[in-house]
Design a protein around this motif. Structure first.
Motif, PDB file in Angstrom:
ATOM      1  N   LEU A 147      17.772  -2.046   3.918  1.00  0.00           N
ATOM      2  CA  LEU A 147      16.518  -2.235   4.650  1.00  0.00           C
ATOM      3  C   LEU A 147      16.048  -3.681   4.614  1.00  0.00           C
ATOM      4  O   LEU A 147      15.037  -4.034   5.215  1.00  0.00           O
ATOM      5  N   LYS A 148      16.785  -4.499   3.868  1.00  0.00           N
ATOM      6  CA  LYS A 148      16.449  -5.920   3.743  1.00  0.00           C
ATOM      7  C   LYS A 148      15.013  -6.123   3.231  1.00  0.00           C
ATOM      8  O   LYS A 148      14.252  -6.932   3.754  1.00  0.00           O
ATOM      9  N   LEU A 149      14.671  -5.351   2.190  1.00  0.00           N
ATOM     10  CA  LEU A 149      13.347  -5.433   1.583  1.00  0.00           C
ATOM     11  C   LEU A 149      13.484  -5.793   0.108  1.00  0.00           C
ATOM     12  O   LEU A 149      14.416  -5.339  -0.560  1.00  0.00           O
ATOM     13  N   THR A 150      12.540  -6.590  -0.387  1.00  0.00           N
ATOM     14  CA  THR A 150      12.517  -6.959  -1.798  1.00  0.00           C
ATOM     15  C   THR A 150      11.082  -6.925  -2.284  1.00  0.00           C
ATOM     16  O   THR A 150      10.180  -7.420  -1.610  1.00  0.00           O
ATOM     17  N   TRP A 151      10.892  -6.324  -3.468  1.00  0.00           N
ATOM     18  CA  TRP A 151       9.587  -6.289  -4.106  1.00  0.00           C
ATOM     19  C   TRP A 151       9.749  -6.642  -5.570  1.00  0.00           C
ATOM     20  O   TRP A 151      10.814  -6.466  -6.158  1.00  0.00           O
ATOM     21  N   PHE A 152       8.674  -7.103  -6.170  1.00  0.00           N
ATOM     22  CA  PHE A 152       8.639  -7.410  -7.588  1.00  0.00           C
ATOM     23  C   PHE A 152       7.593  -6.504  -8.224  1.00  0.00           C
ATOM     24  O   PHE A 152       6.446  -6.459  -7.764  1.00  0.00           O
ATOM     25  N   LEU A 153       8.001  -5.773  -9.247  1.00  0.00           N
ATOM     26  CA  LEU A 153       7.132  -4.788  -9.883  1.00  0.00           C
ATOM     27  C   LEU A 153       6.853  -5.174 -11.328  1.00  0.00           C
ATOM     28  O   LEU A 153       7.735  -5.660 -12.040  1.00  0.00           O
TER      29      LEU A 153
ATOM     30  N   LYS B  96       0.836  -1.209   0.000  1.00  0.00           N
ATOM     31  CA  LYS B  96       0.000   0.000   0.000  1.00  0.00           C
ATOM     32  C   LYS B  96       0.870   1.259   0.000  1.00  0.00           C
ATOM     33  O   LYS B  96       0.661   2.169  -0.808  1.00  0.00           O
ATOM     34  N   LEU B  97       1.857   1.303   0.891  1.00  0.00           N
ATOM     35  CA  LEU B  97       2.731   2.470   0.986  1.00  0.00           C
ATOM     36  C   LEU B  97       3.555   2.652  -0.280  1.00  0.00           C
ATOM     37  O   LEU B  97       3.663   3.761  -0.820  1.00  0.00           O
ATOM     38  N   LEU B  98       4.142   1.574  -0.764  1.00  0.00           N
ATOM     39  CA  LEU B  98       4.974   1.643  -1.952  1.00  0.00           C
ATOM     40  C   LEU B  98       4.152   2.015  -3.184  1.00  0.00           C
ATOM     41  O   LEU B  98       4.581   2.813  -4.015  1.00  0.00           O
TER      42      LEU B  98
ATOM     43  N   ILE C   5       2.026  -2.911 -10.568  1.00  0.00           N
ATOM     44  CA  ILE C   5       1.678  -4.101  -9.810  1.00  0.00           C
ATOM     45  C   ILE C   5       2.864  -4.415  -8.907  1.00  0.00           C
ATOM     46  O   ILE C   5       4.005  -4.455  -9.368  1.00  0.00           O
ATOM     47  N   ILE C   6       2.594  -4.617  -7.636  1.00  0.00           N
ATOM     48  CA  ILE C   6       3.646  -4.900  -6.665  1.00  0.00           C
ATOM     49  C   ILE C   6       3.331  -6.220  -5.987  1.00  0.00           C
ATOM     50  O   ILE C   6       2.258  -6.386  -5.420  1.00  0.00           O
ATOM     51  N   GLU C   7       4.274  -7.147  -6.070  1.00  0.00           N
ATOM     52  CA  GLU C   7       4.098  -8.460  -5.463  1.00  0.00           C
ATOM     53  C   GLU C   7       5.271  -8.788  -4.552  1.00  0.00           C
ATOM     54  O   GLU C   7       6.349  -8.222  -4.684  1.00  0.00           O
TER      55      GLU C   7
ATOM     56  N   ARG D 237       2.659   8.315  -7.262  1.00  0.00           N
ATOM     57  CA  ARG D 237       2.890   9.766  -7.234  1.00  0.00           C
ATOM     58  C   ARG D 237       4.201  10.116  -7.928  1.00  0.00           C
ATOM     59  O   ARG D 237       4.271  11.055  -8.710  1.00  0.00           O
ATOM     60  N   LEU D 238       5.235   9.344  -7.624  1.00  0.00           N
ATOM     61  CA  LEU D 238       6.558   9.606  -8.160  1.00  0.00           C
ATOM     62  C   LEU D 238       6.594   9.447  -9.682  1.00  0.00           C
ATOM     63  O   LEU D 238       7.205  10.240 -10.384  1.00  0.00           O
ATOM     64  N   PHE D 239       5.899   8.434 -10.195  1.00  0.00           N
ATOM     65  CA  PHE D 239       5.945   8.126 -11.620  1.00  0.00           C
ATOM     66  C   PHE D 239       4.657   8.495 -12.354  1.00  0.00           C
ATOM     67  O   PHE D 239       4.407   7.979 -13.446  1.00  0.00           O
TER      68      PHE D 239
END
Length: 108
Positions: free
Chosen positions: A69-75, A35-37, A83-85, A43-45
């Motif tokens: 931050l040890k975070l990974t997302w797939f866009l 949700k945050l991302l 789409i963010i998974e 907004r950014l893009f």
């Protein structure tokens, strides 16, 4: 007189914030991260989405890893929306870096 002090404080915050945020951000449930991302990236893009600049991501997966931050997302991109998974079968390209580096890149 205060300008060097404020500059020093700003430098320390930018340098140390990722370390302070690593554990709390990794503990956030994925649906909150999404949700945050999603709101941030839309907004950014916004202009890039409107101009069709992200169409190249249709049917493709971009892995984004924020190493400090040890975070990974797939866009991906479909129907004019990002789409963010949390995972995908196979990414087509991956991109990783520290949070400050990725912010600079995203801000062009």
């Amino acid at each position: 007189m205060f300008k060097p002090l404020l500059s020093n404080i700003h430098h320390r915050l930018v340098k140390n914030a990722p370390n302070a945020l690593a554990l709390p951000s990794a503990l956030l449930p994925f649906f909150i991260q999404r949700k945050l991302l999603s709101e941030l990236l839309e907004r950014l893009f916004q202009e890039a989405i409107e101009d069709g600049d992200l169409d190249f991501l249709e049917d493709k997966w971009l892995k984004v890893e924020v190493t400090d931050l040890k975070l990974t997302w797939f866009l991906s991109f479909s129907e004019d929306k990002l789409i963010i998974e949390e995972s995908c079968q196979q990414e087509d390209v991956s991109f990783s870096g520290k949070v400050n580096e990725l912010i600079l890149i995203a801000g062009r």
